[in-house]
Design a protein around this motif. Structure first.
Motif, PDB file in Angstrom:
ATOM      1  N   GLY A 278     -59.327  60.172  49.652  1.00  0.00           N
ATOM      2  CA  GLY A 278     -58.014  60.415  50.243  1.00  0.00           C
ATOM      3  C   GLY A 278     -58.040  61.203  51.534  1.00  0.00           C
ATOM      4  N   THR A 279     -59.160  61.162  52.263  1.00  0.00           N
ATOM      5  CA  THR A 279     -59.268  61.923  53.517  1.00  0.00           C
ATOM      6  C   THR A 279     -58.172  61.552  54.497  1.00  0.00           C
ATOM      7  OG1 THR A 279     -61.668  62.104  53.260  1.00  0.00           O
ATOM      8  CG2 THR A 279     -60.773  62.433  55.468  1.00  0.00           C
ATOM      9  N   GLU A 280     -57.846  60.270  54.579  1.00  0.00           N
ATOM     10  CA  GLU A 280     -56.875  59.805  55.572  1.00  0.00           C
ATOM     11  C   GLU A 280     -55.448  59.773  55.038  1.00  0.00           C
ATOM     12  OE1 GLU A 280     -57.564  59.349  58.702  1.00  0.00           O
ATOM     13  OE2 GLU A 280     -59.676  59.807  58.356  1.00  0.00           O
ATOM     14  N   ASN A 281     -55.201  60.417  53.903  1.00  0.00           N
ATOM     15  CA  ASN A 281     -53.839  60.452  53.370  1.00  0.00           C
ATOM     16  C   ASN A 281     -52.859  61.025  54.390  1.00  0.00           C
ATOM     17  OD1 ASN A 281     -53.834  59.292  50.857  1.00  0.00           O
ATOM     18  ND2 ASN A 281     -53.761  61.196  49.710  1.00  0.00           N
ATOM     19  N   PRO A 282     -51.708  60.381  54.574  1.00  0.00           N
ATOM     20  CA  PRO A 282     -50.664  61.002  55.402  1.00  0.00           C
ATOM     21  C   PRO A 282     -50.133  62.246  54.711  1.00  0.00           C
ATOM     22  CG  PRO A 282     -49.792  59.079  54.264  1.00  0.00           C
ATOM     23  CD  PRO A 282     -51.265  59.111  53.973  1.00  0.00           C
ATOM     24  N   ARG A 283     -49.654  63.189  55.498  1.00  0.00           N
ATOM     25  CA  ARG A 283     -49.163  64.454  54.955  1.00  0.00           C
ATOM     26  C   ARG A 283     -47.791  64.774  55.514  1.00  0.00           C
ATOM     27  NH1 ARG A 283     -54.617  64.638  55.238  1.00  0.00           N
ATOM     28  NH2 ARG A 283     -55.756  65.632  53.509  1.00  0.00           N
ATOM     29  N   GLY A 284     -47.036  65.577  54.761  1.00  0.00           N
ATOM     30  CA  GLY A 284     -45.736  66.026  55.226  1.00  0.00           C
ATOM     31  C   GLY A 284     -44.782  64.876  55.483  1.00  0.00           C
TER      32      GLY A 284
ATOM     33  N   HIS B 224     -53.325  58.903  45.331  1.00  0.00           N
ATOM     34  CA  HIS B 224     -53.430  60.034  44.419  1.00  0.00           C
ATOM     35  C   HIS B 224     -54.495  59.739  43.360  1.00  0.00           C
ATOM     36  CE1 HIS B 224     -50.259  62.514  46.030  1.00  0.00           C
ATOM     37  NE2 HIS B 224     -49.383  61.525  45.966  1.00  0.00           N
ATOM     38  N   ASN B 225     -55.646  59.252  43.833  1.00  0.00           N
ATOM     39  CA  ASN B 225     -56.716  58.831  42.934  1.00  0.00           C
ATOM     40  C   ASN B 225     -57.244  59.997  42.107  1.00  0.00           C
ATOM     41  OD1 ASN B 225     -56.331  56.555  44.464  1.00  0.00           O
ATOM     42  ND2 ASN B 225     -58.356  56.563  45.402  1.00  0.00           N
ATOM     43  N   MET B 226     -57.758  59.665  40.931  1.00  0.00           N
ATOM     44  CA  MET B 226     -58.355  60.656  40.047  1.00  0.00           C
ATOM     45  C   MET B 226     -59.640  60.104  39.432  1.00  0.00           C
ATOM     46  SD  MET B 226     -56.880  63.686  39.269  1.00  0.00           S
ATOM     47  CE  MET B 226     -55.428  64.547  39.882  1.00  0.00           C
ATOM     48  N   ALA B 227     -60.602  61.007  39.226  1.00  0.00           N
ATOM     49  CA  ALA B 227     -61.809  60.656  38.481  1.00  0.00           C
ATOM     50  C   ALA B 227     -61.497  60.690  36.984  1.00  0.00           C
ATOM     51  CB  ALA B 227     -62.932  61.629  38.809  1.00  0.00           C
TER      52      ALA B 227
ATOM     53  N   TYR C 222     -59.636  56.156  39.062  1.00  0.00           N
ATOM     54  CA  TYR C 222     -58.331  55.518  38.900  1.00  0.00           C
ATOM     55  C   TYR C 222     -57.667  55.508  40.266  1.00  0.00           C
ATOM     56  CZ  TYR C 222     -54.235  53.904  36.345  1.00  0.00           C
ATOM     57  OH  TYR C 222     -53.200  53.135  35.858  1.00  0.00           O
ATOM     58  N   PHE C 223     -57.554  54.310  40.832  1.00  0.00           N
ATOM     59  CA  PHE C 223     -56.885  54.163  42.127  1.00  0.00           C
ATOM     60  C   PHE C 223     -55.386  54.049  41.912  1.00  0.00           C
ATOM     61  CE2 PHE C 223     -54.768  51.172  44.994  1.00  0.00           C
ATOM     62  CZ  PHE C 223     -54.886  51.848  46.195  1.00  0.00           C
ATOM     63  N   ILE C 224     -54.626  54.856  42.641  1.00  0.00           N
ATOM     64  CA  ILE C 224     -53.171  54.737  42.634  1.00  0.00           C
ATOM     65  C   ILE C 224     -52.705  54.958  44.066  1.00  0.00           C
ATOM     66  CG2 ILE C 224     -52.989  57.153  41.854  1.00  0.00           C
ATOM     67  CD1 ILE C 224     -50.279  56.235  40.494  1.00  0.00           C
ATOM     68  N   GLY C 225     -52.092  53.931  44.628  1.00  0.00           N
ATOM     69  CA  GLY C 225     -51.659  53.973  46.016  1.00  0.00           C
ATOM     70  C   GLY C 225     -50.179  53.677  46.145  1.00  0.00           C
ATOM     71  N   TYR C 226     -49.453  54.559  46.829  1.00  0.00           N
ATOM     72  CA  TYR C 226     -48.025  54.408  47.073  1.00  0.00           C
ATOM     73  C   TYR C 226     -47.795  53.959  48.512  1.00  0.00           C
ATOM     74  CZ  TYR C 226     -47.111  57.122  42.794  1.00  0.00           C
ATOM     75  OH  TYR C 226     -47.045  57.567  41.500  1.00  0.00           O
ATOM     76  N   ALA C 227     -46.787  53.094  48.707  1.00  0.00           N
ATOM     77  CA  ALA C 227     -46.466  52.619  50.056  1.00  0.00           C
ATOM     78  C   ALA C 227     -45.028  52.111  50.079  1.00  0.00           C
ATOM     79  CB  ALA C 227     -47.423  51.505  50.481  1.00  0.00           C
ATOM     80  N   ALA C 228     -44.468  52.050  51.282  1.00  0.00           N
ATOM     81  CA  ALA C 228     -43.100  51.559  51.447  1.00  0.00           C
ATOM     82  C   ALA C 228     -43.005  50.055  51.224  1.00  0.00           C
ATOM     83  CB  ALA C 228     -42.582  51.923  52.836  1.00  0.00           C
TER      84      ALA C 228
END
Length: 329
Positions: free
Chosen positions: A155-161, A245-248, A260-266
């Protein structure tokens, strides 16, 4: 970047920070009017249950995101439907395939303490009772400094704020469902014996980043088949991001090691394009070499309504004034 209006309804906890623990529950809806009524009734009470459990540890950052699959939306709520909700689209070939698996309801429960996640999951499942069948349950944990099971920062490139809201939350493009989000989930299992037999330099070329520092490899060194290359999406010259919001997770005694890959998007479009790039290749054949060591064993697409819409859905059905007919999936 897609501009976001200021008056969108309050989203669910999609953009909350990553916590130390999570439980992912995917369930299918059992046939019958009573089952549908039970699920709809819970829609009005999810927020109250989160508050009730969360008061036992006010600093625990407890939250829950509730989403619905395409067929379940028809059964539970009817029309109108979110504009881009459809069944999970499988891609790839038998050797490398992003598979779709059954799933009508997604519960993404997060907190800094697993006991909070566990208690809320128990309360939610007690309310759902025999109305659903759980088809997948994963208890995830934050792995050291946000690393995935293969040892790289996730998740290094996750958008923030505000940027996270702009990329993850529906706006004016589907005004009736503004404040909502689309989410794709996949459970990946890793062949850690084979992966750990690789030199670190080979792992870095597969991922596209340095393992220790998380610094991106220079363009002249990073292969076009690297994971970071194929999951970078551009539209009209601008990068389109998703919120991960991935988790091991895993069971060392059973030899199970996963992410566990979980990706949110518009919109599901950027995630679907990423999966196409990974499993088919960009161009075809130039696939993600991480898939030589990881395989997807589940896959689902869900729509997450805004917080006020989730509550209002308790009073909607396929035959209600707001949903007089069910459109096909």
């Amino acid at each position: 970047m897609r501009p976001m209006p200021d008056d969108i309804p309050e989203p669910q906890a999609v953009c909350h920070p990553i916590t130390r623990s999570a439980i992912f529950l995917v369930a299918t809806l059992k046939p019958g009017v009573e089952s549908a009524n039970t699920v709809r009734a819970l829609c009005a009470d999810v927020a109250a249950l989160v508050r009730a459990v969360g008061t036992r540890a006010p600093t625990g950052e407890l939250s829950c995101v509730c989403g619905f699959g395409s067929e379940a939306w028809n059964t539970l709520f009817g029309a109108p439907r979110p504009a881009n909700l459809h069944p999970f689209r499988e891609v790839g070939d038998p050797a490398r395939r992003a598979i779709g698996t059954p799933g009508d309801i997604l519960l993404h429960i997060r907190a800094d303490h697993m006991d909070l996640c566990f208690e809320l999951a128990a309360q939610l499942m007690a309310r759902l009772g025999d109305a659903v069948s759980v088809v997948d349950e994963v208890h995830g944990f934050r792995y050291f400094d946000l690393r995935d099971m293969v040892g790289f920062v996730d998740g290094t490139e996750n958008p923030r704020g505000r940027e996270a809201v702009d990329f993850a939350i529906v706006g004016d493009e589907d005004r009736e469902f503004a404040g909502g989000s689309y989410v794709v989930v996949q459970k990946y299992l890793h062949d850690m014996t084979a992966w750990e037999s690789l030199p670190v330099e080979a792992q870095e070329r597969i991922i596209g980043r340095r393992k220790l520092s998380d610094v991106e490899l220079p363009k002249g060194i990073k292969p076009s088949s690297s994971h970071s290359s194929l999951t970078t999406i551009e539209k009209d010259g601008q990068e389109v991001k998703i919120l991960r919001h991935n988790m091991a997770f895993g069971r060392p005694g059973a030899g199970e090691f996963g992410t566990y890959f979980i990706g949110y998007a518009a919109s599901p479009e950027p995630i679907e394009q990423m999966l196409e790039n990974m499993f088919v290749g960009r161009p075809p054949g130039n696939y993600d070499r991480l898939l030589d060591y990881s395989r997807a064993v589940t896959g689902g697409l869900f729509f997450v309504p805004s917080a006020p819409l989730l509550e209002a859905l308790a009073d909607r059905s396929p035959t209600s004034p707001a949903g007089q007919s069910s459109s096909p999936a």
